[in-house]
Structure formats: C-alpha cells, structure tokens
Design an enzyme around this catalytic site. Sequence first.
Site, PDB file in Angstrom:
ATOM      1  N   GLN A 129       0.846  -1.195   0.000  1.00 45.78           N
ATOM      2  CA  GLN A 129       0.000   0.000   0.000  1.00 45.78           C
ATOM      3  C   GLN A 129       0.883   1.246   0.000  1.00 45.78           C
ATOM      4  OE1 GLN A 129      -2.867   0.037   3.255  1.00 45.78           O
ATOM      5  NE2 GLN A 129      -2.450   2.205   3.546  1.00 45.78           N
ATOM      6  N   GLY A 130       0.821   2.020  -1.086  1.00 42.50           N
ATOM      7  CA  GLY A 130       1.688   3.194  -1.210  1.00 42.50           C
ATOM      8  C   GLY A 130       0.956   4.475  -0.858  1.00 42.50           C
ATOM      9  N   SER A 179       1.890   6.696   2.533  1.00 45.38           N
ATOM     10  CA  SER A 179       2.760   7.664   3.210  1.00 45.38           C
ATOM     11  C   SER A 179       3.984   8.019   2.372  1.00 45.38           C
ATOM     12  CB  SER A 179       3.255   7.086   4.544  1.00 45.38           C
ATOM     13  OG  SER A 179       2.184   6.885   5.415  1.00 45.38           O
ATOM     14  N   SER A 234       4.523  -1.644   3.835  1.00 51.32           N
ATOM     15  CA  SER A 234       4.634  -3.023   4.298  1.00 51.32           C
ATOM     16  C   SER A 234       4.628  -3.973   3.110  1.00 51.32           C
ATOM     17  CB  SER A 234       3.461  -3.373   5.212  1.00 51.32           C
ATOM     18  OG  SER A 234       3.420  -2.495   6.291  1.00 51.32           O
ATOM     19  N   GLU A 275      -8.005  -0.200   8.247  1.00 53.85           N
ATOM     20  CA  GLU A 275      -6.623  -0.541   8.592  1.00 53.85           C
ATOM     21  C   GLU A 275      -6.429  -0.402  10.098  1.00 53.85           C
ATOM     22  OE1 GLU A 275      -2.169   0.878   7.104  1.00 53.85           O
ATOM     23  OE2 GLU A 275      -3.878   2.177   6.827  1.00 53.85           O
TER      24      GLU A 275
END
Lengths: 376, 348
Positions: free
Chosen positions: A121-122, A124, A156, A240
């Site tokens: 998951q991109g 931040s 992650s 999340e």
Amino acid sequence: MDFRDSRAEAELRARLRAWLADNNPGLPTSSTDDEYWARQAEWHTALYDAGFFGLSWPSRVGGHDLPAVFDAIVDDELAAAGAPPRPSLGYLVQGISTHGSEAIQQRFLPGLISGRERWCQGFSEPDAGSDLASLRTTAVRDGAEYVVDGHKIWTSYSDVADWCLLLARTDPDVPKHHGLSAFAVPMRQPGVVQRPLRMINGVTKEFGQVLFDHARVPAGNMIGEPGEGWRLAMTIVAHEREPGELGYVARYAKTVADLDRIVRERPSSFRDDQRAAVAWAHVQAEMLRLHVCRRLSERLDGVDHGPGGSVDKLLMTWVEQSVGHAALGIAGARSVTDDDVALRVYLYSRAQSVMGGTSQIQKNIVATRILGLPAG
Amino acid sequence: VDTRDTPEQAQLRRAAHRLTGELAPTSVADLDDGARSARLAAAVREAGWLELRDDGGDGGPLAGGVEAAIVAEALGASVADVAFTGPVLARDLARRAGAEPVDGAVVAFAPALDGPAEVGDTVTTAPTYAVDHGRDGYTAWALVPEGEGHRLGRVRTDAGRVAGGADLTRRVRELPTGTAVLAGGGQHLFLGRDELARWTALGLALTSADLLGAMRGVLDVTVAYAAERRQFGAPIGSFQAVQHLLAEARCLVEGSRSVSLHASWAVDELEPDDAVAAGRVAKAYCARAARTVCETAVQVHGGIGNTWDCIVHVFLRRALLSSQWFGDDGRQLLELQHRRLGVTDGLP
C-alpha cells in the site's frame, strides 16, 4: 446477545482446529522475525486453500459470503493453536470493493484474497505522514497510461509485492484533498525500486520504501474515479485501524500464552509486579478479543466505514503495548544480555501507536467525529 | 456469535434509560430530595427489576445476567440513588439456596467488601457490611461454612451503623462483631461451591456494569461541559490537550462495554469457574478504566470539578464503591494469576 458459536460457527471451528493440528507451520511470532515474513505468503495461500481465509468476502471474488464474526472464530483457533495470525489485508479488500468498478474488483480481488498476487500500500511519503493529503507523488496521463514519479515510505511487504495500491496526485490545480487518485501499479517494472527498512527490533522484511521513477500504470488500473483517491484512502485507513480486519487478536493471545507458560514453569522466580503485568496483558488481550466479537457482530447490520476504527485502533495499541511491557518485564535482564524474543516484541510494540495513523491523529478523530467536540 | 441486543434487551435498555432520565438526580442538590428518591425506588420496584434474578419457575432465574446488567449500567450512568445490585444479589443468592426471596434483604460482606461474609453458627466473629440496602430493609444473608459449601444464615441489619463512605447514592451499613446469626428461615439452605461461583460471577458482572454506566454518564457530562466552557476565547473542548483526554476516556468506555457484556452473558452461560474468570477480566478492566475516566472528568471540569456542588464527584465516589465491591483491579489480577499462572501469593 450470545457469545456462543452458532451451529455453522462451531462446525468451522472444529474443521479449523483439526486442520491446524496437521498444518500449523510453527512460525515465530510475526513482527519479531524475518523468518515469519519470508514464509508469510506460503501461510496465506495454505490458509486460503483450506477455506479459512476471506470468509466474509463475496464468493464472486474468492470469499465465502459468511458473516464477519466468523473471522473472530478463526482468530480464536489460530491463537489457541499458537499458529500465525491471518494475513492483514482486509482493509485493501474494503477499499477496492467499496470504490473499484466491477471490472477492477474481478481483476484484482481474487488474487489479493487467495494470496496468489501480493500487494503493498503506497500512501505515506517522507513529507506526508500524518498530513497524508499533502503527498507529492504524481501520476501524469500519457496516452493510455499514467506515468508515476515519487517516493513512498512505510510500505509493508514492498519487497515481495506484485502490486502497489498507490495514492498519487493527478490534479495539482485543485485543493489538496481533491486532486488525488488511486491506482493498482505493477511493482515489477524498471521504474520501481524497493529499499528495505530495518526496524528498531531488527526486522528487515516488513517495511520498505519505494521509489517511482517514470513508472507506468495503465489508465484502466485507476481504482475509482479521478479525484476519488482521498475517499478511497479514508475507507482503507478506517479499516486498517480495526483489529477485526487485521487479525491481531491471535498475535496478542499467542504472546500472552507464551508468557503464561514461562511464569507457570517457575512462578517464584518472578516478582509480583512482573506477574501482575502478565495478568494485565491477559485482561487487555481478552478485552480486545471480546471487542472484536462485538464489532464484527455489529457488521450484521452492515459495514460502517466511519470513525469507530479510531477507537478500536487506540484500544489495540494499548493492548499491544501492555503485552510488550509484560514481555519486557518477564525477560528482565535477558532482554539486555541476549537477543531475547521479548525484546523484539517490546520494541515492535512501539510502532503500533504510529502505524496506520498515530495515536494523536486517532484521538483528534475520536474527539471531533465521535464526541462532536469543536475542531481546534 | 452475535453480541447485539435482542429486541427485548434493547427495549429494556430504553425503558431503563427513560426511567432514570425522569427520576435520577441531575445535581448534587437533588440527592437531598427524599420525595424524588422515594419515587425512584418505587418505580424500580414496580418495573419488576428487583425480581429479575428470582426463580423463573424452573429453578433458574427469571432473566439473564445480561438483563440485570442492562439495568445496573443505566443506574450507574445516572448515579441513581436507589438500591438495585444489593437486593438483586440477595434474591439471586436466596434462589440458589432454595430460600424464598425476602423483600429488602441484602448480603453481608466481609470487611474488604471483596466477597460474602463467612460468619459463625450463632454470632458474627468480625464486622460485616450490608451493601446497597434499601430504605427499609433489615435482613442480610450471610454464609455459615458447612461441609463442602455453606448454608445461609441471616443477620439483622437494623442494629448496624450507617457507614459514611464514598458513595453518596447507595447505602452501606456496618454490622458489629457479635451480631446474632439466625437460621435461614426454618429450612436448611445449603449453597454448593458452583452456585456460590455463579453468584460471584453475577456480582462481578453487575459491579462492572455499574462502573461502565458511571464512566459513560460522567463522560457525557464532561464532553458537554468541554463544549460549553470557554477560555482563551474558545471552548476548552477545541484544544487538543483536552480533546485527547476525552478521546482516551471514550475508548476506555468502549473497551469496558465489550468486557462487561461478556461477563454478564457468562453468568448463566459458561461453566461456573469460567463465568467467574470472565467476571474478573471485566472487573479488572472496568475498575481501572473507571478510575481514569472519572479522574479525567474531574480534571476537565477544572476548579469547579473539585467542588462539592459539581456532580462529577458523585460519579467518582460511586465508582469507588463499585470497584471495591467484589474486589478491585489489583485483587482481580491476583485471582487471575492464581487461575492462570498457579500463583497464590498475596491472596487472602
């Protein structure tokens, strides 16, 4: 009100228990060991193929159409067997299924759920953490594709991912929350470079940073409409933050059971305060287990993408950090003379109040959106 | 697994909310209004709530632990100055021993209030405490050790001294050493170990539910105050330092609800020792949470929060009694260590 298994729930529990007797991979506690991350994909596909993962998701994308409370039973049994927790990716499923077209869902959800295709998951960036909407990664239309440039961090599983659910700025001329869009970007291409991050407990396989340098993504891989990225991101982060979606209950229960075992073997070698910390960690872990039962039961009335996840995230953080403190206390001097697992459990627990939105951000959300206090 | 209220439970919750909304005190001055408090007691009696744990005809209770906890939570949330948990525990204990319920009866507790008093055959050998008795009840059940269990005896409470104590909304009476112990009313009222365990589980569940209510009630009062009270030209509730305290309190209320619901369900549905363990987890969590939430409420109210006329200390004081009653968080952690770790150090 009933905490007891229904007939169908009891049947699943028995089946899972029997399966675990032969199929528990006996991995070290996740979050503390690279061996866990190295074999996580294998565990995911084994759990999925045996019919114990993705229970509450639609069967048209590989789920089982069951109520969400079945996941609480899976967590129970994984913890009881000392098996690894279920993979934490329900929030991506929630995001893609809430915002993606039917075609996008059919293309991506089956592989995500089965574990055949790995995702990261991109969101931040180095300069966009708590203030996520100020992110600077861009996606510029070029014919049938978008060209992506930017720098993502705290990603992650980036080292093993096939796909990145990327949040990028597609319109720099509108207010910051309105110019973002989401994409499924293929990770295995020349314009994508992945660098692992070594966490304070030494783990290197969980987090990474990802550099996008003229990476390309088909325009058809946009998830939702142009400009819908912020809303999709909020759906994802809402889930999340939910322990029910993450499956962490099993991880905490497993650590507490390990601590219990250590104390039971030689109770008199521990001080009152060390034992009391273990008992308190049990109380906290049990609270979270029951809380997840309650939250997942509420989903029988429909899934809510609201701010309740922030409450759950704060509760989960207190649990993880209580467990971390209990582990550190029991390890005593071993935590500083050996590379004891308790040290790694403790150090990892410090990240829980940061990842998925810091505790301070969660408290802002609870105060303004749940308690209705005026924004400062 | 479905932890949602049944329609009947939701209805009871609404009814309890309505009744306490009409009759519970809304200010410290209201506590002196005896006519209001008498109307509240009559309304609770007429609602049939004191009989929730009476014999339902098959030896089991009329209503579950969940229903009793719903009422206890509503009374805690409104700092209702009416006896409920005390009489309900007495009637539950009587049913388990095969005794007829006695109106106005409560249970005599040991001086630490952590469990029922064990008394001698004919007189008490230590002070005992009648907790949460009504306006005119004069009997307390006490336990006389016998064989593998206990038999029920009765002590009169009218000779006792009204204990000062923390709680301004419930009555505690100290009964001196040497109070006469009478037979349980002609019959032989024996209480086995499992029955006593289930009764203990009910006590843990109801005191946890009361704490949950007190936390919820005091947080509502405090959030309203923070939205209204202005300093530096803005409501204090707009400052993050204050918001974060209140947000933490809200989380503690939610966690407490989850453990408290489970404990109240467990009373009748799990094996006796498991029901007690569920109660201990709930009580440990709720007692710690309630102290933090009530202290936050005092803090956010500032100077006013430290004055007698501000209702916040009524919640804090009520929480102090509910925490001690059946054992505070420290005691529950010792009991859980005993059960889970095999450690008995520190237990009486």
